[in-house]
Design an enzyme around this catalytic site. Structure first.
Site: not given
Lengths: 85, 131
Positions: B86-88
């Protein structure tokens, strides 16, 4: 441990949180529209270089203005115009 | 004896300030106090979520995220970025989903620190308002 976030990154994430909070207060349809729109707009700007703080701040301000409009309880739906061709 | 009369006078003054009178009203007042105490206890009991329960619900929330492959979610390796990819922004979505699930509000600087299921579980388990 968490990747250290820069100040401007934190601002963007915090802004995204307030968008989600605003969306939560709306009916299901509008909520989904807002969430989809916000994520789309954020993803569009993914390529902006980290050091280009001025540009990021510019979009952040734009986003905050849109959010202010959305926070108005009379908003029924959102739409965008796209250029064709 | 003196204590009892003191209690009586306090009760009477409470009833007076509530603008009601008579023994039945006093009884109702007592009932209300009793209920409040009961709800207070219940609230306390609710607040004490077990760590197992928190763990199960946290993992469930993460599995239900659109971008997460549920097969990858387990208690040991559940770093949002490293293990789940997952990204931020996705992480923000996950943490907001925890807020909804446990009915709490996680302030920005706390939310920025949550980057794995373990951290989320720890934070929520020690949070007094988590439901």
């Amino acid at each position: 441990m968490v990747a250290r976030l820069s100040g401007i990154q934190k601002q963007v994430l915090s802004f995204y949180r307030s968008v989600i909070r605003t969306a939560r207060a709306k009916d299901t349809d509008l909520r989904d529209q807002i969430l989809r729109h916000a994520r789309q707009e954020l993803d569009k700007r993914r390529g902006i270089e980290k050091r280009n703080v001025l540009l990021i701040e510019h979009y952040l301000r734009k986003g905050k203005k849109q959010l202010e409009v959305l926070q108005d309880s009379s908003v029924q739906g959102i739409g965008t115009f796209t250029r064709s061709g | 004896m003196a204590l009892r009369s003191l209690a009586g006078s306090i009760a009477k003054s409470v009833v007076q300030t509530m603008g009601v009178s008579g023994p039945s009203a006093l009884g109702a007042g007592r009932l209300r106090l009793g209920q409040a105490a009961l709800f207070g206890l219940r609230g306390y009991a609710d607040a004490a979520l077990t760590k197992d329960e928190v763990t199960a619900r946290v993992l469930e929330v993460v599995k239900n995220m659109e971008k997460v492959d549920p097969a990858k979610v387990n208690e040991e390796s559940c770093d949002f970025t490293k293990d789940l990819g997952l990204d931020s922004l996705d992480t923000v979505e996950v943490v907001m989903a925890f807020e909804e699930e446990f009915q709490l509000e996680i302030p920005d600087d706390e939310a920025d620190k949550i980057a794995s299921c373990q951290q989320a579980i720890e934070y929520i388990a020690q949070h007094p308002m988590a439901k």
